[in-house]
Design an enzyme around this catalytic site. Structure first.
Site, PDB file in Angstrom:
ATOM      1  N   THR A   1       0.549   3.506   1.571  1.00  0.00           N
ATOM      2  CA  THR A   1       0.936   3.219   2.948  1.00  0.00           C
ATOM      3  C   THR A   1       0.481   1.822   3.367  1.00  0.00           C
ATOM      4  O   THR A   1      -0.701   1.506   3.305  1.00  0.00           O
ATOM      5  CB  THR A   1       0.323   4.259   3.905  1.00  0.00           C
ATOM      6  OG1 THR A   1       0.719   5.557   3.477  1.00  0.00           O
ATOM      7  CG2 THR A   1       0.789   4.025   5.332  1.00  0.00           C
TER       8      THR A   1
ATOM      9  N   ASP B   1      -2.647   0.700  -2.986  1.00  0.00           N
ATOM     10  CA  ASP B   1      -2.518   1.829  -2.066  1.00  0.00           C
ATOM     11  C   ASP B   1      -1.023   2.017  -1.800  1.00  0.00           C
ATOM     12  O   ASP B   1      -0.201   1.180  -2.179  1.00  0.00           O
ATOM     13  CB  ASP B   1      -3.288   1.499  -0.783  1.00  0.00           C
ATOM     14  CG  ASP B   1      -3.283   2.651   0.192  1.00  0.00           C
ATOM     15  OD1 ASP B   1      -3.323   3.806  -0.253  1.00  0.00           O
ATOM     16  OD2 ASP B   1      -3.229   2.389   1.407  1.00  0.00           O
TER      17      ASP B   1
ATOM     18  N   ASP C   1      -4.915  -1.879   2.724  1.00  0.00           N
ATOM     19  CA  ASP C   1      -4.810  -2.390   4.092  1.00  0.00           C
ATOM     20  C   ASP C   1      -5.574  -1.575   5.127  1.00  0.00           C
ATOM     21  O   ASP C   1      -5.554  -1.908   6.313  1.00  0.00           O
ATOM     22  CB  ASP C   1      -3.337  -2.458   4.518  1.00  0.00           C
ATOM     23  CG  ASP C   1      -2.750  -1.084   4.813  1.00  0.00           C
ATOM     24  OD1 ASP C   1      -3.205  -0.113   4.175  1.00  0.00           O
ATOM     25  OD2 ASP C   1      -1.865  -0.983   5.671  1.00  0.00           O
TER      26      ASP C   1
END
Length: 836
Positions: A526, A524, A724
């Protein structure tokens, strides 16, 4: 148009249940589901309406789970019940002693009492317990033990904190050591008496007759056989009765037959043929062989017990990080209390050099914190008011006051210890090979021993029966499957502990093994590639509108979101002293943005897809302006009020300094690194170009990430996914290896097989190195164990005798057998020194 619904799920009792339910729901075509355990809710995005009955049917196939429509009030009710339960019932520290088999014969099963494994017969090993209860003792009178500080009732001295240790482990070792001393004391004279038979004109014969010396050997053997080593015969009997044949079956049969033969030969020598007798007509007895074999086996058990304590050394070192007492502030006055007495909301003063006792946040003061014991990074971190601190970390040279937020088993340190404990007891897929061999190993060895006896008795030189008897016993003794059984679990235990001390938490042994096989890494953006600490660069209002009012609107809506970008907007508003107001109808639309109602106006903040969904028109000029911002690597969210675009907010999120090097190293290892992000094409391209990524995809919704992983797996790829956020949870579950950033959400961490405490891509490099080292170590151990038995059994059977005249005595076989297991453990311990 996509629809978002929430459902109550019943029947889930643990994270394993949650994972099963989530995976089953995501297999239903046309939906993307994220399931949480607390509250037990399934958040489902569907392309078209799917009846609840169809979802119920999918869950009924995997267990006793049900799913029903719900509303926000019911979810809040679940949360309230959970909070009340936490208040009434404090968290447990799992202080009761538990034991497990080091060979994991029954998987990760724990036993309540010390003893031996009902399957393989080995000594059960005490699990390192998470116990923060402080005990106090007198330095002059150690028998005085109290639960609180004070003075000694005998001498009046101040009581001091009692040093903690693992009582179960130390007791096992001390018992074996005591028995070892007794075994050596009685075996040594037996061995000397037997060896003097090799001396011409045996001087002992001048003291007593040969038969009388035999009786003395028998008497001296009694404490060895019936006390020091009796447990081996008990385990052998249990293994035969339960048909769980193991190493003690072979030891019991081999040494037991030799001992019974010697007793019968001593009491009834006439029943034996002349081949078993010497020139004086006395039967060859094997009291010395029996006692030496048993003593050497006992030595092996003692060395194993010592080595086992070292394999769990990582957990013990983690346990040492937690202090036993701390300073609590009550009305501004500090007083010492036990860690076990700390409650949520307590204010604690942490002095220079002290360890942080529980998880919480700094409320006054600032300092530098050494977090190397948790993250594996040696550079201290600056902390100020509002920053989080974790239990076990060490304060620098300043004092600060913190508020306790997580205590006992809820702390990060306790969770790490528990995860290491659980992972250490799990089985790696490669162990199936050893398990399959071990299942047939003992019956085959017994058969080989019987065949060895008859071949020697038929074709061997005189005394043929003696040769057959001795070699059959040697085969039974040397063929210990213990080394084979320990090959995998010892390496896993040490490897998992090594990972924990380096900030890499591994949920189970399967993840540790599969990490070595990955060839695609999905990441991912961010919070994974970037810092995950975005900051607002600007809020742009159209048509001369007030940007501060616009900021107040979007911050008020975003205050209900846990997304890092939303938090950045909220923080920016607070920095500008803008007051947030309550919002109604908040909804997070996965992969698009958030919406809510403020002062009867519908506010929407998100990407172009959200604007299209609410039919808000973005002008060409505004789109060009936003594109320019995105090409600079910024994330831009459009703002719409009552369906009309009112402006945008530009947010920057710096790329982590270590991301580029980590990605480069992984790509050099032949791993394809692909970025899947919900961000726009321009921002994604800017980040991918800076990191030299081979591939990326922008505007990805959670279901897009899920589909991409399924597509890669269909091509035969072994996929790891690092993320996350909540929207990453489905992909983390679907991937062969889910890797969660420790800085992310609890749902992402629960969904993953590996957690990186520091939330840094360098942790993936560490995990890959660790996995490679552990798998090599396991293969070395298995090779050693297989080769040992492949070579040892034929030599013990006497295949070298016709050519080289070499035979292996049962005593040497026992010595080799004992040290084979210790060698496997010793090789596993080398993993503690690898550099990650």
């Amino acid at each position: 148009m996509e629809m978002n619904h929430k459902y109550i799920v019943t029947g889930m009792s643990c994270n394993g249940c949650r994972t099963k339910v989530e995976k089953a729901l995501n297999e239903v075509e046309g939906i993307s589901a994220v399931v949480t355990l607390d509250p037990p809710v399934a958040s489902i995005t569907m392309e078209k309406h799917i009846p609840t009955e169809q979802l119920k049917k999918s869950l009924s196939l995997i267990g006793n789970y049900t799913i029903d429509d719900t509303n926000e009030a019911e979810i809040n009710a679940f949360k309230k019940i959970k909070v009340e339960k936490k208040i009434v019932k404090p968290s447990s520290d799992n202080s009761n002693s538990k034991y497990y088999c080091p060979m994991h014969c029954e998987g990760d099963k724990l036993y309540d009492k010390a003893g031996d494994c009902p399957v393989c017969g080995m000594d059960l090993v005490p699990q390192v317990s998470i116990n923060q209860k402080a005990e106090y003792t007198c330095p002059m009178h150690p028998e005085v033990i109290k639960n609180e500080a004070g003075d000694c009732p005998i001498c009046g001295m101040d009581l001091v904190i009692k040093a903690t240790n693992n009582d179960g482990e130390s007791k096992t070792y001390s018992d074996l050591l005591r028995k070892m001393k007794i075994a050596i004391a009685f075996t040594t004279p037996i061995f000397i008496i037997a060896m003097t038979d090799m001396i011409p004109n045996n001087p002992l014969m001048k003291v007593m007759r040969h038969n009388e010396w035999n009786w003395l050997q028998f008497i001296l053997s009694l404490p060895v056989v019936f006390y020091a080593c009796w447990i081996f015969f008990v385990r052998a009997w249990k293994s035969i009765v339960s048909l769980n044949l193991n190493m003690f079956t072979l030891i019991g049969i081999g040494s037991g037959v030799a001992y019974l033969f010697s007793i019968i030969g001593l009491l009834f020598p006439s029943v034996f043929p002349h081949e078993f007798k010497n020139e004086m007509g006395v039967v060859h007895l094997y009291f010395e062989a029996t006692t030496v074999i048993l003593t050497l086996v006992l030595l092996g058990q003692l060395l194993e017990a010592k080595a086992h304590s070292q394999t769990s050394g990582a957990i013990k070192e983690l346990l040492k990080l937690t202090p036993t007492e701390t300073t609590i502030l009550i009305n501004g006055i500090g007083s010492k209390i036990s860690i076990s007495d700390v409650k949520k909301g307590d204010f604690l003063r942490i002095k220079p050099g002290e360890k942080v006792p529980v998880d919480g946040k700094i409320v006054t003061g600032e300092s530098t914190i050494d977090e190397s014991m948790i993250t594996g990074e040696p550079i201290p971190v600056d902390k100020k008011v509002g920053d989080s601190v974790s239990s076990g970390t060490i304060n620098g040279n300043k004092t600060f006051v913190m508020v306790a937020e997580k205590i006992g088993s809820e702390t990060l340190l306790s969770q790490i210890i528990q995860m290491v404990n659980d992972a250490s007891r799990s089985k790696a897929p490669i162990q199936k090979l050893a398990d399959s061999v071990a299942k047939y190993f003992v019956p085959i060895v017994v058969s080989v021993a019987v065949i060895t006896f008859f071949i020697w008795a038929k074709f061997g030189p005189d005394p043929a029966l003696v040769y057959g008897f001795i070699n059959a016993i040697a085969v039974l003794i040397i063929a210990c499957p213990c080394a084979l059984g320990l090959a995998t679990p010892m390496s896993v235990m040490v490897g998992v502990g090594k990972g924990a001390s380096s900030g890499v938490l591994i949920k189970n042994a399967e993840a540790l093994e599969n990490m070595n096989k990955i060839n695609v890494l999905i990441i991912d953006k961010t919070g994974t590639i970037t810092e995950g600490k975005p900051s607002v660069d600007k809020v742009f209002a159209l048509k001369g509108a007030d940007s501060d009012k616009l900021l107040q609107s979007i911050a008020s809506v975003n205050q209900y979101s846990e997304h890092p970008l939303a938090q950045a907007v909220v923080n920016y508003a607070k920095e500008k002293n803008i007051t947030l107001t309550p919002t109604e109808g908040f909804e997070a639309i996965a992969g698009k943005g958030v919406i809510g109602t403020l002062n009867d106006k519908k506010i929407a903040i998100g990407n172009i897809a959200l604007m299209q969904q609410i039919k808000a028109i973005v002008s060409v000029d505004l789109e060009n302006t936003v594109t320019a911002e995105q090409k600079l690597g910024k994330t831009v969210s459009f703002i719409a009020i009552d369906g009309e675009v009112a402006g945008y907010v530009a947010i920057t999120d710096a790329i982590k300094a270590t991301s580029k090097d980590a990605i480069k190293e992984l790509m050099n290892q032949g791993i394809e690194v692909v970025m899947l992000t919900g961000d726009n094409e321009n921002t994604a391209h800017a980040v991918a170009a800076e990191l030299n990524l081979s591939a990326y995809k922008a505007n990805c919704l959670p279901e897009d990430k899920l589909k991409e992983i399924k597509s890669l797996q269909a091509q035969g790829k072994i996929v790891a996914m690092a993320g996350d956020g909540i929207n990453d949870a489905p992909a983390l579950v679907q991937a062969n290896i889910g890797i969660a950033m420790g800085t992310g959400t609890d749902v992402a961490i629960e969904s993953a097989k590996i957690t990186l405490v520091k939330g840094d891509l360098q942790g993936i490099v560490k995990a890959k190195k660790l996995s490679h080292a552990v798998m090599n170590n396991i293969k070395q151990n298995l090779f050693f164990a297989f080769i040992y038995n492949t070579v040892g059994i034929p030599i013990a059977a006497g295949v070298l005798y016709p050519v080289f005249g070499i035979l292996l005595s049962p005593m040497l076989a026992a010595l080799a057998m004992s040290f084979s297991s210790v060698s496997v453990i010793g090789n596993a311990l080398r993993l503690r020194s690898i550099k990650l």
